[in-house]
Motif scaffolding. Structure first.
Motif, PDB file in Angstrom:
ATOM      1  N   UNK A  14       0.815  -1.101  -0.111  1.00 19.21           N
ATOM      2  CA  UNK A  14      -0.083  -0.149  -0.080  1.00 19.21           C
ATOM      3  C   UNK A  14       0.931   1.006   0.103  1.00 19.21           C
ATOM      4  N   UNK A  15       0.428   2.393  -0.799  1.00 18.77           N
ATOM      5  CA  UNK A  15       0.876   3.498  -1.015  1.00 18.77           C
ATOM      6  C   UNK A  15       0.528   4.489   0.116  1.00 18.77           C
ATOM      7  N   UNK A  16       1.333   5.129   0.842  1.00 17.68           N
ATOM      8  CA  UNK A  16       0.771   6.085   2.037  1.00 17.68           C
ATOM      9  C   UNK A  16       0.343   7.312   1.591  1.00 17.68           C
ATOM     10  N   UNK A  17      -0.455   7.941   2.063  1.00 15.28           N
ATOM     11  CA  UNK A  17      -1.104   9.426   1.576  1.00 15.28           C
ATOM     12  C   UNK A  17       0.090  10.299   1.967  1.00 15.28           C
ATOM     13  N   UNK A  18       0.851  10.312   2.995  1.00 16.95           N
ATOM     14  CA  UNK A  18       1.831  11.238   3.364  1.00 16.95           C
ATOM     15  C   UNK A  18       3.199  10.599   3.551  1.00 16.95           C
ATOM     16  N   UNK A  19       4.271  11.299   3.572  1.00 15.49           N
ATOM     17  CA  UNK A  19       5.466  10.896   3.939  1.00 15.49           C
ATOM     18  C   UNK A  19       6.399  11.508   4.800  1.00 15.49           C
ATOM     19  N   UNK A  20       7.044  11.379   5.780  1.00 14.41           N
ATOM     20  CA  UNK A  20       7.782  11.958   6.587  1.00 14.41           C
ATOM     21  C   UNK A  20       8.790  12.828   6.078  1.00 14.41           C
TER      22      UNK A  20
END
Length: 177
Positions: A33-39
């Protein structure tokens, strides 16, 4: 009766097969799954703000029930360069103003802008063009401290790239580079 049991057995096997395949696809989908946000690490962004609260005998959750309600974050284009800048309010730490330099990199211009919060317990911030001059102004809510002067809110009027003026008329230099 035998036909009914056989049909029921086939139906149950089909249901189990569909359930098994669904579980496999679900597990696979979760792992890819691809995340909506990244740090964005602070060493990249250059944002090093921490609203640290140090408890003592007069500053603690028993005497000040709202001690951990936190601060606020204001977002606005304070220098009209088309990039959103950030203003953080602090409780026991100074407020910070970060100018967006692009590529998610920021410069701390708090000292130059003189918008540290005057040693108040700042809790909230509103970014608004209050005087309708096309420049984002900063309104800061102060609270919690016993001294009424330390609970007076702050209003910083943006003077453009030249300076930001507080109610005490402190200014910042023309260039922030």
């Amino acid at each position: 009766m035998i036909q009914f049991a056989s049909a029921q057995s086939i139906l149950m096997k089909t249901f189990k097969a569909i359930l098994f395949v669904s579980i496999i696809f679900s597990v696979d989908a979760c792992s890819n799954r691809q995340t909506l946000f990244h740090l964005i690490p602070s060493d990249h962004s250059n944002i090093h703000f921490a609203n640290t609260i140090v408890e003592n005998d007069s500053v603690n959750p028993i005497d000040l029930t709202n001690i951990y309600n936190g601060g606020g974050v204001g977002v606005g284009d304070f220098n009209n360069d088309g990039l959103q800048d950030l203003y953080f309010t602090g409780n026991q730490v100074s407020n910070r103003l970060y100018m967006n330099k692009g590529d998610l990199k920021f410069e701390d211009v708090t000292e130059a802008a003189n918008v540290k919060g005057n040693a108040k317990w700042c809790r909230g911030v509103t970014v608004v063009d209050i005087n309708n001059d096309g420049l984002a102004d900063i309104y800061v809510s102060a609270t919690i401290l016993n001294d009424p002067r330390k609970r007076e809110n702050l209003f910083y009027i943006n003077q453009g790239l030249v300076r930001i003026k507080s109610r005490t008329s402190k200014r910042w230099p023309r260039s922030m580079d």
